[in-house]
Scaffold this motif. Structure first.
Motif: not given
Length: 248
Positions: A101, A103, A135-136
């Motif tokens: 992920g 951010k 997480s994605s």
């Protein structure tokens, strides 16, 4: 002569003001900037999850490992990243996109960079992994943020049923963006051969057994600052790493 004398206090005050201003603007000087005054806009925090099927083992990187085999594209930029930038792995350990992920943290949004670390564990596979961002797939969370307030507790999710949160190995560290020029992001990888199990820390675990020297400072760190582990889980220097990001 009297007229010149009248201006001496004024000139002295001006000199003192200019001297103070120069100190405040000097790169790397503590309190060199106020909240929201960093030159860099975004810290794009990339989380890359790798997995070995033969070892039933995950681990996370947020900066490249010291040996360069496992990557993570964390950076400071004028633009916000929307996709994690990771490597393919080393053949044995491959990338898991759904657990990776990114951010984009707006460094002008507040005084504090609150780095949250959430550790998850599966007893059925004796396998840990950590997250610093979500997480994605959204199943594994971590509340890393920039804010006007300092966080004191890690903000994590419960897990997905198989992998559950381990509060004692999770943690949060608040970094005051006004106190230095560099965000030094340290990644410390630990391993226990008995379970073929790795996990990484970016901030110290709450029990203090597993360390990571992430900080804000006037100088850029060039070596990861980690602890030796707890006797069973030991540090793996080749998979640890550090990267310094300039706020100026």
């Amino acid at each position: 002569m009297r007229q010149k004398g009248r201006f001496k206090p004024w000139l002295a005050a001006l000199a003192a003001t200019l001297s103070t201003a120069a100190l405040l603007l000097a790169p790397g000087t503590a309190h060199a900037r106020g909240p929201g005054q960093v030159a860099a806009r975004y810290l794009n925090l990339h989380q890359c999850m790798y997995y070995s099927a033969s070892a039933t083992n995950h681990f996370t990187t947020v900066v490249p490992s010291s040996d360069g085999r496992f990557l993570a594209g964390t950076n400071v930029s004028a633009t916000a990243d929307s996709r994690p930038n990771c490597g393919a792995g080393d053949g044995n350990y491959g990338l898991v996109p759904i657990l990776s992920g990114v951010k984009a943290l707006d460094l002008r949004a507040g005084r504090y960079l609150n780095v949250h670390q959430c550790m998850y564990y599966s007893a059925s596979t004796t396998n840990h992994f950590s997250t610093v961002v979500a997480s994605s797939d959204g199943r594994f969370l971590a509340g890393t943020n920039v804010s006007t307030t300092a966080d004191s507790r890690p903000n994590c999710g419960a897990g997905d049923g198989n992998y559950q949160l381990v509060p004692i190995l999770s943690g949060v560290k608040t970094l005051d963006l006004t106190t230095g020029r560099y965000v030094n992001l340290h990644q410390c990888m630990y391993y226990w051969g008995g379970a073929a199990n790795h996990f990484s820390t970016v901030v110290p675990s709450r029990d203090g057994r597993f360390l990571a020297g992430t900080n804000i400072a006037a100088t850029a760190d060039s070596r990861p600052n980690c602890g030796p582990g707890d006797g069973r889980y030991a540090l793996v220097p080749l998979l640890s790493g550090v990267r310094a990001f300039s706020l100026a």
